[in-house]
Design an enzyme around this catalytic site. Structure first.
Site, short mmCIF file in Angstrom:
data_model
loop_
_atom_site.label_atom_id
_atom_site.label_comp_id
_atom_site.label_asym_id
_atom_site.label_seq_id
_atom_site.Cartn_x
_atom_site.Cartn_y
_atom_site.Cartn_z
N GLY A 185 -8.13 10.27 9.03
CA GLY A 185 -9.18 9.34 9.42
C GLY A 185 -10.08 9.01 8.24
N ARG A 198 0.82 -1.21 0.00
CA ARG A 198 0.00 0.00 0.00
C ARG A 198 0.86 1.27 0.00
NH1 ARG A 198 -5.91 -0.41 -0.13
NH2 ARG A 198 -6.46 1.73 0.31
N THR A 200 -16.36 13.92 -1.18
CA THR A 200 -17.81 13.92 -1.03
C THR A 200 -18.26 12.55 -0.53
OG1 THR A 200 -19.94 14.20 -2.12
CG2 THR A 200 -18.11 13.44 -3.51
N HIS A 201 -19.12 12.57 0.48
CA HIS A 201 -19.56 11.33 1.14
C HIS A 201 -21.09 11.28 1.15
CE1 HIS A 201 -19.46 7.94 3.84
NE2 HIS A 201 -20.37 8.54 4.57
N LEU A 251 -6.93 7.08 1.26
CA LEU A 251 -5.67 7.70 0.83
C LEU A 251 -4.58 7.41 1.86
CD1 LEU A 251 -7.24 11.06 -0.33
CD2 LEU A 251 -6.25 9.30 -1.83
C1 GRF Z 1 -21.08 9.16 -4.61
O1 GRF Z 1 -22.33 9.06 -3.95
C2 GRF Z 1 -19.96 9.25 -3.62
O2 GRF Z 1 -20.24 10.02 -2.53
C3 GRF Z 1 -19.83 7.79 -3.25
O3 GRF Z 1 -19.93 7.12 -4.49
C4 GRF Z 1 -20.74 7.89 -5.36
C5 GRF Z 1 -19.94 8.16 -6.59
O4 GRF Z 1 -20.75 8.43 -7.68
N1 GRF Z 1 -18.65 7.52 -2.49
P1 GRF Z 1 -20.16 8.84 -9.09
O5 GRF Z 1 -19.04 7.88 -9.44
O6 GRF Z 1 -19.65 10.26 -8.98
O7 GRF Z 1 -21.31 8.74 -10.03
#
Ligand code: GRF
Length: 219
Positions: A158, A80, A123-124, A108
């Site tokens: 984290g 890794r 983005t989560h 990461l």
């Molecule tokens: C998004 O909902 C992101 O938050 C999650 O996977 C999805 C990715 O969607 N981790 P895309 O590949 O941008 O269509």
């Protein structure tokens, strides 16, 4: 322990911010950014798209848009740490102001986070700090919460623990329990794409500063 963040990210003066976007899947968030940067007033350009796997729609979107791409698969490296070093070097070669992980499904490494600390935006698909990790949508559904959503945040060492920049709320309906969360995830992604585009544009144009985990973007 979470990595210390620099206290500010200054927007690059007089030029668009350089973005490297990392993807693992369908790339609809990437597409939203590709569409956004077409407007010069947005204040950013995508200089490369990286992935941890080949043959994904996200890379096809990048290639269709004429963007440079690179792929580093964990299984092609001895460990890794080597993968982390290769990913860090490839991203650094494009001299990004911001790195956006848009559906990038790998944690990461330390080297990567140290190299781009305070400048990695993730983005989560849940309202952090609830439901971090790879199953944010289905974990929220299984828990029985009535609202969920998405979180755009800075990345630290984290898993989904970095300072929150913005969140969007999506109600959960009874029908969502019938299809395993697919429709819910699509509704979240509709909100998520807009939120990500808004946040990245504001960071590119205005920068940010952090006080006690709170991220401030100048108005
Ligand atoms: C998004 O909902 C992101 O938050 C999650 O996977 C999805 C990715 O969607 N981790 P895309 O590949 O941008 O269509």
């Amino acid at each position: 322990m979470a990595a210390a963040h620099p206290l500010a990210f200054p927007a690059p003066p007089g030029r668009p911010a350089r973005l490297v976007v990392l993807v693992s899947g369908s790339g609809t968030n990437l597409q939203a950014l590709i569409d956004a940067v077409a407007d010069s007033a947005y204040g950013a350009e995508i200089v490369a798209v990286g992935a941890d796997r080949s043959g994904i729609a996200g890379l096809e979107r990048a290639e269709r848009a004429g963007l440079a791409t690179f792929v580093h698969r964990v299984k092609d490296f001895a460990d890794r740490a080597d993968w982390d070093a290769a990913l860090t070097a490839s991203v650094a070669a494009y001299q990004p102001d911001l790195v956006v992980t848009a559906g990038f499904m790998k944690i990461l490494g330390d080297r990567f986070i140290a190299a781009f600390a305070g400048r990695i935006v993730n983005t989560h698909p849940a309202l952090l700090p609830a439901f971090p990790g790879a199953h944010g949508v289905t974990d929220a559904l299984a828990y029985g919460v009535k609202v969920t959503g998405c979180t755009v945040h800075l990345v630290d060492a984290g898993v989904d623990t970095g300072p929150i920049i913005a969140q969007g709320v999506v109600p959960i309906t009874d029908a969502d329990h019938a299809d395993g969360g697919e429709a819910l995830h699509e509704r979240i992604k509709t909100v998520e794409r807009q939120l990500l585009v808004d946040v990245v544009g504001r960071l590119a144009r205005e920068g940010h500063r952090i006080e006690d985990r709170k991220v401030w973007i100048p108005a």
